[in-house]
Design a protein around this motif. Structure first.
Motif, PDB file in Angstrom:
ATOM      1  N   CYS A 171       0.993  -1.213  -0.115  1.00 27.55           N
ATOM      2  CA  CYS A 171       0.145  -0.065   0.114  1.00 27.55           C
ATOM      3  C   CYS A 171       0.886   1.355  -0.132  1.00 27.55           C
ATOM      4  O   CYS A 171       1.827   1.201   0.639  1.00 27.55           O
ATOM      5  CB  CYS A 171      -0.914  -0.107   1.312  1.00 27.55           C
ATOM      6  SG  CYS A 171      -1.902   1.634   1.125  1.00 27.55           S
ATOM      7  N   CYS A 176       1.331   3.325   6.406  1.00 27.35           N
ATOM      8  CA  CYS A 176       0.638   1.939   6.119  1.00 27.35           C
ATOM      9  C   CYS A 176       1.648   0.886   5.647  1.00 27.35           C
ATOM     10  O   CYS A 176       2.308   0.136   6.550  1.00 27.35           O
ATOM     11  CB  CYS A 176      -0.271   2.016   5.192  1.00 27.35           C
ATOM     12  SG  CYS A 176      -1.270   0.850   4.765  1.00 27.35           S
ATOM     13  N   CYS A 192      -4.399  -0.702   0.307  1.00 28.18           N
ATOM     14  CA  CYS A 192      -4.936  -1.555   0.848  1.00 28.18           C
ATOM     15  C   CYS A 192      -6.374  -1.446   1.012  1.00 28.18           C
ATOM     16  O   CYS A 192      -7.202  -2.461   0.895  1.00 28.18           O
ATOM     17  CB  CYS A 192      -4.129  -1.719   2.424  1.00 28.18           C
ATOM     18  SG  CYS A 192      -4.738  -0.151   3.383  1.00 28.18           S
ATOM     19  N   CYS A 197      -6.598   4.089   3.304  1.00 31.72           N
ATOM     20  CA  CYS A 197      -5.621   4.756   2.467  1.00 31.72           C
ATOM     21  C   CYS A 197      -6.061   5.586   1.413  1.00 31.72           C
ATOM     22  O   CYS A 197      -5.471   6.578   1.124  1.00 31.72           O
ATOM     23  CB  CYS A 197      -4.293   3.953   2.301  1.00 31.72           C
ATOM     24  SG  CYS A 197      -3.469   3.444   3.961  1.00 31.72           S
TER      25      CYS A 197
HETATM   26 ZN   LIG Z   1      -2.972   1.321   3.349  1.00 34.73          ZN
END
Ligand SMILES: [Zn+2]
Length: 212
Positions: A171, A176, A192, A197
């Motif tokens: 990601c 993240c 993700c 995100c």
């Molecule tokens: Zn993410």
């Protein structure tokens, strides 16, 4: 963490295991290998969290999880050492998948950790015959505290040796770094989770545009 709150977006058990952290922050744009391995929040601080995750991911049944919890309560030291092993294994898997995504040769030290877990799991693997079909199963699944790690090792070996490995992505979200199998039709998945995100990135782009 309760069983129902785990976010499983990896697409494979081994990737969901790698994602049992709040996030990973890159050490910076160093040239060559950058494993971005500063873990922001460990979601497996206790052995019971490992059980809860394994149950959520389908690596353990509810019954197995409860039996292992009882075993762990009877031998907390052994449970703590299995947990430490799990965290080491998770770090190794992260580095191996990151190598794969970056087309780097995986480091021998982390490959050794994977090999060890594979041989432990392999020794427990069984093939059962029931109701006219063969099923892959495990030997004495509730007697060993490391039971949750066996299917993770098997999942990792299967993914690493498959064509799907080329679809493993990380990601692009800040803080993240979760890994997932991009099974989108044009292989363009960046996040993700679009709601998480992906959305944060959209908001940031919007703000940058409004400021500029
Ligand atoms: Zn993410």
């Amino acid at each position: 963490m309760p069983v129902t709150t785990w976010k499983l977006i990896g697409g494979r058990l081994c990737l969901d295991f790698v994602n049992t952290v709040g996030g990973r922050v890159s050490a910076g744009k160093r040239r060559g290998r950058d494993y971005a391995d500063t873990v922001l929040r460990d979601k497996l601080p206790r052995y019971s969290d490992l059980l809860s995750w394994a149950e959520a991911g389908g690596a353990l049944t509810r019954r197995e999880s409860l039996q292992l919890a009882r075993r762990a309560a009877a031998d907390p030291q052994a449970a703590a050492s299995v947990l430490a092993r799990a965290v080491r294994f998770r770090a190794a898997l992260y580095r191996i998948f990151k190598s794969a995504a970056g087309n780097w040769t995986p480091e021998p030290a982390v490959m050794r950790i994977l090999q060890r877990e594979l041989s432990v799991a392999g020794a427990r693997e069984r093939l059962a015959y029931a109701a006219g079909a063969f099923v892959r199963t495990w030997d004495h699944p509730t007697r060993a505290l490391d039971r949750a790690l066996w299917p993770v090792a098997r999942s990792a070996a299967e993914l690493l040796a498959s064509n799907s490995l080329a679809m493993v992505r990380q990601c692009a979200g800040d803080e993240c770094g979760w890994m997932f199998l991009d099974s989108s039709r044009n292989h363009s998945r960046q996040w993700c989770d679009m709601k998480d995100c992906g959305n944060r990135a959209k908001v940031r782009r919007f703000r940058q545009r409004s400021v500029g």
